[in-house]
Design a protein around this motif. Structure first.
Motif, PDB file in Angstrom:
ATOM      1  N   GLN A   1       0.788  -0.828   0.000  1.00 10.76           N
ATOM      2  CA  GLN A   1      -0.174  -0.389  -0.379  1.00 10.76           C
ATOM      3  C   GLN A   1       0.730   0.990   0.162  1.00 10.76           C
ATOM      4  OE1 GLN A   1      -3.290   0.795   2.351  1.00 10.76           O
ATOM      5  NE2 GLN A   1      -3.664  -1.707   3.322  1.00 10.76           N
ATOM      6  N   VAL A   2       2.292   0.954   0.886  1.00  8.60           N
ATOM      7  CA  VAL A   2       2.694   2.079   0.807  1.00  8.60           C
ATOM      8  C   VAL A   2       3.394   2.435   0.068  1.00  8.60           C
ATOM      9  CG1 VAL A   2       4.298   3.429   1.953  1.00  8.60           C
ATOM     10  CG2 VAL A   2       3.078   2.152   3.533  1.00  8.60           C
ATOM     11  N   ARG A   3       3.954   1.089  -0.764  1.00  4.96           N
ATOM     12  CA  ARG A   3       4.581   1.317  -2.009  1.00  4.96           C
ATOM     13  C   ARG A   3       4.098   2.137  -3.312  1.00  4.96           C
ATOM     14  NH1 ARG A   3       8.610  -4.313  -1.689  1.00  4.96           N
ATOM     15  NH2 ARG A   3       8.829  -3.119   0.115  1.00  4.96           N
ATOM     16  N   GLU A   4       2.972   1.770  -3.058  1.00  4.00           N
ATOM     17  CA  GLU A   4       1.806   2.222  -4.384  1.00  4.00           C
ATOM     18  C   GLU A   4       1.597   3.039  -3.608  1.00  4.00           C
ATOM     19  OE1 GLU A   4      -0.290  -2.235  -5.463  1.00  4.00           O
ATOM     20  OE2 GLU A   4      -1.481  -0.312  -4.190  1.00  4.00           O
ATOM     21  N   LEU A   5       1.133   3.661  -3.367  1.00  6.06           N
ATOM     22  CA  LEU A   5       1.042   5.629  -2.409  1.00  6.06           C
ATOM     23  C   LEU A   5       2.576   5.666  -3.056  1.00  6.06           C
ATOM     24  CD1 LEU A   5      -1.279   7.367  -2.283  1.00  6.06           C
ATOM     25  CD2 LEU A   5       0.015   7.691   0.777  1.00  6.06           C
ATOM     26  N   THR A   6       3.309   5.876  -2.862  1.00  3.56           N
ATOM     27  CA  THR A   6       4.341   6.675  -2.628  1.00  3.56           C
ATOM     28  C   THR A   6       4.654   7.023  -4.102  1.00  3.56           C
ATOM     29  OG1 THR A   6       6.293   5.591  -1.645  1.00  3.56           O
ATOM     30  CG2 THR A   6       5.379   6.937  -0.286  1.00  3.56           C
ATOM     31  N   GLY A   7       4.495   5.812  -4.773  1.00  5.06           N
ATOM     32  CA  GLY A   7       4.946   5.516  -6.195  1.00  5.06           C
ATOM     33  C   GLY A   7       4.390   6.602  -7.151  1.00  5.06           C
ATOM     34  N   GLN A   8       2.924   6.446  -6.586  1.00  5.47           N
ATOM     35  CA  GLN A   8       1.734   7.333  -7.337  1.00  5.47           C
ATOM     36  C   GLN A   8       1.994   8.626  -7.137  1.00  5.47           C
ATOM     37  OE1 GLN A   8      -0.657   6.240  -9.479  1.00  5.47           O
ATOM     38  NE2 GLN A   8      -0.178   8.575 -10.349  1.00  5.47           N
ATOM     39  N   TRP A   9       2.260   9.000  -6.308  1.00  2.39           N
ATOM     40  CA  TRP A   9       2.440  10.537  -5.425  1.00  2.39           C
ATOM     41  C   TRP A   9       3.640  10.981  -6.735  1.00  2.39           C
ATOM     42  CZ3 TRP A   9       0.883  14.396  -1.968  1.00  2.39           C
ATOM     43  CH2 TRP A   9      -0.363  14.064  -1.855  1.00  2.39           C
TER      44      TRP A   9
ATOM     45  N   GLY B   1       4.766  13.814  -9.834  1.00  2.00           N
ATOM     46  CA  GLY B   1       5.573  14.847  -9.555  1.00  2.00           C
ATOM     47  C   GLY B   1       4.640  15.732  -8.181  1.00  2.00           C
ATOM     48  N   ARG B   2       4.231  14.680  -7.519  1.00  2.00           N
ATOM     49  CA  ARG B   2       3.822  14.869  -5.968  1.00  2.00           C
ATOM     50  C   ARG B   2       4.581  15.415  -4.965  1.00  2.00           C
ATOM     51  NH1 ARG B   2      -2.654  13.892  -5.897  1.00  2.00           N
ATOM     52  NH2 ARG B   2      -2.383  15.621  -3.736  1.00  2.00           N
ATOM     53  N   TYR B   3       6.027  14.790  -5.439  1.00  2.00           N
ATOM     54  CA  TYR B   3       6.699  14.562  -4.083  1.00  2.00           C
ATOM     55  C   TYR B   3       8.187  14.363  -4.598  1.00  2.00           C
ATOM     56  CZ  TYR B   3       8.148  10.726  -2.252  1.00  2.00           C
ATOM     57  OH  TYR B   3       8.361   8.969  -2.139  1.00  2.00           O
ATOM     58  N   GLU B   4       9.339  14.513  -3.797  1.00  2.00           N
ATOM     59  CA  GLU B   4      10.480  15.017  -4.539  1.00  2.00           C
ATOM     60  C   GLU B   4      11.203  13.657  -3.406  1.00  2.00           C
ATOM     61  OE1 GLU B   4      12.806  14.365  -7.068  1.00  2.00           O
ATOM     62  OE2 GLU B   4      11.690  14.539  -8.146  1.00  2.00           O
ATOM     63  N   PRO B   5      11.860  12.623  -3.471  1.00  2.00           N
ATOM     64  CA  PRO B   5      12.265  11.930  -2.073  1.00  2.00           C
ATOM     65  C   PRO B   5      13.719  13.147  -1.091  1.00  2.00           C
ATOM     66  CG  PRO B   5      12.679  10.953  -4.039  1.00  2.00           C
ATOM     67  CD  PRO B   5      11.974  11.756  -5.070  1.00  2.00           C
TER      68      PRO B   5
END
Ligand SMILES: Cc1cc2nc3c(=O)[nH]c(=O)nc-3n(C[C@H](O)[C@H](O)[C@H](O)COP(=O)(O)OP(=O)(O)OC[C@H]3O[C@@H](n4cnc5c(N)ncnc54)[C@H](O)[C@@H]3O)c2cc1C
Lengths: 335, 373
Positions: free
Chosen positions: B18-26, B30-34
């Motif tokens: 779930q977390v990977r999908e959400l961060t991947g999508q964001w 282009g909604r955040y940069e690691p």
């Protein structure tokens, strides 16, 4: 962790606890350990072993380390475990790895250096460079034992083979697994000795007074003591991980091999920190022959590199990480 | 050694996905940069609300309070995936990590019902009003006072280094409610609304030019009685417990993980010595992960693992800095992305070994525990 941990620790401490290290006769201690079947822990009863698991063996080796005792319980148990498919186990069998073997001028003469307690053994399981295991009877013609010792005075003898008979052990486990199990037991012994050194040091700085108060109340001393504690907590975590990976993924899995290597890296760092700091905090008392600290520190100086160089373990882990990439590193971490 | 069961239960894999999908999508959108240190610097309430909508905040708390009723191991799985992704989690991190658990331990049922669902839904953003100009490592030296008044307390004083105060809806507040001989007595914890009249927040810019921490002044701020957390005068015991939650988590060694991930990509060409150094980092990382897992398991069993948590933070912060040093070695001029990531992490790094208890103070805590007569 071993479900018999308390019991096993109790057995070890009944045998070696109480008597000062220098007053212990190694023959006598070994005889008692053998009577209890400890040198054959983790070897199936059907194969002549004492039963139990590798976890149990870890508990025994750590407890021995805590008492500054490096008798070859781990070596014997591993050699018998390696033999189990081909021959009966025996508590007087030890283990040698031919990785550092050198050939003498006459190429038929092989010298394998620093085999632990070889002089006490009747036979040795030798892993060659190619990975195969062979069985060497120490009474056979062409077999010589040249005595040597490590810094702690523990036997590290050279095995010299002059065309001796070396029957193959086709059922023996993989070299990589045997090395990793052996290396991990050395790291476990280091953990024991590190805790032993820590316990002595903690007791010393709490009792010795300077400037009108116990040393432990001086902040710099307390900090140094805490650094030792941090090092032992860290090593225990690395060891638990490796033992858990063995139980879960098996001895030939990369997961176990890598965790054993990580434990080796951690053991080397912990040994260095604990030996150095223990001496510092003991002042001159710690450098006397009479005070028992050196029994621990000499082992902390000797044991870590005996099962393979720390740099090699580190490099292996680095190469794995580069080959597998971040995703593999992460999965390995969080599995 | 402590007894532990298998580190990863299968149902945790689903949380990771779930977390990977959400961060991947964001990231794809282009909604955040690691970024390194994004658990403190990456403030995005929208992202926190996305997590909340999936039930990933307050995951260990009882369901009656909006929590997920799951284990610390589940929480660890979620949080370490967020840290790995360098996600912007600062809006809920403090509430989820320490204020929620503190309210659960010490709060009245009314306070729990008031505060916990708001944190779990990412509606409430918490900051920590602990440090003061004259109370840093010596936290018990706080001078901010809370005096009894009709129906509650009146607060006066100054807090400093308060991360996120300029965006918070609530602050945790440590204040002196009684002048006593011994400074560890007479302290009390409060939960205060940030929009209460009399609270003023002014920015402190850090050496990277970022604004995350602040100074807060309290001038005759009224706090109603029901906002006392736990027992009046008993804050010292409560806050030391709270700090073991604060210190034992994966953000104490994963702050620079996004940089580490980049160096892995670029380290190959650097030869044997680099491989060796990388190998030591990998060994340390694995050990730290194991330690944080042990701390999580102890918390599950109701223990407060003070030495293990302090050990974890001490070693973990050293590892975070080692990653920065390692990146410098592999960061050749042609690697612009790595260079930028390295510079960003380096500028954040001096705070690692200070916030949440300075490294030297952690060692003295360990020593004190160990040398109890
Ligand atoms: C990035 C960042 C975010 C922060 N966010 C918050 C926040 O949100 N809320 C909040 O309340 N606080 C916050 N802080 C403050 C933090 O908790 C304090 O900085 C910390 O407790 C140390 O206090 P000090 O800075 O006053 O240092 P001091 O106490 O003045 O100490 C300075 C140095 O002296 C040494 N030292 C001090 N005491 C001892 C001792 N007993 N033994 C050995 N050495 C010692 C240490 O090396 C220490 O770093 C934050 C700090 C940073 C850097």
């Amino acid at each position: 962790m071993s479900e018999y941990a308390e019991e096993l620790r109790g057995l070890v401490s009944d045998v070696v606890g109480g008597t000062p290290v220098e007053a212990r006769s190694s023959d006598e201690v070994w005889r008692k350990l053998a009577e209890l079947g400890l040198p054959l822990v983790g070897v199936d009863e059907a194969a002549g072993g004492s039963g139990g698991s590798y976890d149990d063996l870890v508990t025994v080796v750590r407890a021995l380390g805590e008492h500054a005792t490096g008798l070859p319980v781990g070596e014997s148990a591993l050699a018998s475990w390696a033999l189990a498919h081909d021959r009966a186990a025996g508590e007087r069998v030890t283990l040698a790895f031919g990785m550092d073997a050198v050939y003498e001028d006459d190429l038929s003469v092989v010298r394998i250096p620093c085999v632990p307690w070889l002089r006490q053994a009747s036979a040795v399981v030798v892993y060659g460079r190619s990975g195969g295991a062979t069985y060497v009877d120490l009474d056979a013609p062409g077999v010589e034992v040249h005595e040597g010792v490590n810094l702690a005075g523990e036997p590290r003898d050279d095995l010299v083979l002059r065309g001796a008979a070396m029957p193959n052990l086709p059922g023996a486990p993989d070299l990589a697994e045997a090395r990793a199990r052996f290396g991990l037991l050395r790291s476990v012994a280091v953990a024991g000795a590190a805790v032993g050194a820590y316990t002595l040091t903690r007791g010393y700085v709490m009792q010795r007074e300077q400037f009108g108060k116990p040393l432990a109340r001086i902040p710099a001393v307390a900090t140094a003591l805490a650094t030792m504690r941090v090092a032992t907590v860290r090593l225990d975590a690395a060891l638990e991980r490796a033992v858990a990976n063995l139980a879960r993924s098996g001895g030939t899995s990369q997961r176990f091999l890598a965790a054993a290597a990580a434990a080796g890296v951690t053991a080397a760092a912990t040994a260095a920190t604990c030996a150095r700091t223990a001496h510092q905090l003991h002042g001159a008392m710690g450098v006397t022959a009479e005070y028992p600290l050196h029994h621990y520190t000499k082992r902390l100086w000797s044991w870590p590199e005996e099962a393979g160089a720390e740099a090699d373990c580190a490099r292996y882990l680095g190469q794995l990480a580069l080959a597998g990439g971040e995703a593999a590193v992460w999965d390995e971490l969080t599995c | 050694m402590t007894t532990t069961t298998s580190p990863e239960a299968p149902e945790l894999a689903d949380l990771r996905t779930q977390v990977r999908e959400l961060t991947g999508q964001w990231r794809a959108d282009g909604r955040y940069e690691p970024r390194s240190d994004n658990w403190m610097r990456g403030f995005d309430p929208d992202f926190s609300r996305e997590l909340a909508a999936r039930g990933l905040i307050g995951i260990t708390w009882p369901r009656t309070y909006g929590g997920g009723g799951r284990s610390q191991a589940a929480r660890l799985a979620v949080n370490e995936e967020l840290l790995r992704a360098g996600a912007p989690v600062a809006a809920h991190w403090i509430g989820d990590r320490q204020i929620g658990p503190a309210v659960l331990r010490h709060g009245t049922p009314e306070l729990r019902a008031e505060i916990l669902p708001g944190i779990a839904a990412a509606r409430y953003v918490f900051c920590l009003g602990m440090s003061e100009p004259e109370a840093g490592s010596d936290l018990a030296a706080v001078r901010t006072t809370a005096a009894r008044v009709d129906g509650g307390w009146r607060v006066n004083g100054r807090k400093i280094w308060t991360t996120g105060a300029h965006k918070a809806t609530h602050t945790y507040l440590l204040a002196r409610t009684e002048r006593t001989e011994r400074k560890h007595e007479g302290l009390t914890e409060f939960i205060v609304d940030m929009d209460t009249p009399g609270i003023e927040v002014s920015p402190i810019v850090d050496l990277a030019g970022d604004h995350h921490f602040n100074e807060m002044t309290f001038t005759d701020v009224f706090v109603p009685e029901h906002r006392v957390l736990g027992t009046v005068g008993n804050a010292w015991r409560q806050v030391t417990e709270q700090l073991s939650f604060e210190r034992g988590g994966p953000e104490r060694f994963l702050s620079t993980y996004p940089l580490f991930a980049l160096t892995l990509r670029d380290a190959e060409a650097h030869g044997a010595d680099t491989e060796e150094r990388l190998g030591r980092l990998v060994a340390d990382l694995a050990t730290l992960r194991r330690l944080t897992w042990q701390v999580a398991a102890s918390l599950d069993q109701g223990a407060a693992p003070v030495v293990d948590a302090a050990t974890l933070k001490y070693l973990g912060n050293a590892f975070e800095n080692d990653v920065v040093d390692f990146a410098r070695r592999v960061c050749t001029p042609d690697r612009a992305e790595l260079h930028a990531a390295w510079a960003q992490a380096l500028l954040a790094s001096p705070g690692f070994t200070i916030r949440g208890g300075a490294a030297d103070v952690l060692l003295s805590i360990i020593a004190k525990q160990e040398t109890r007569p």
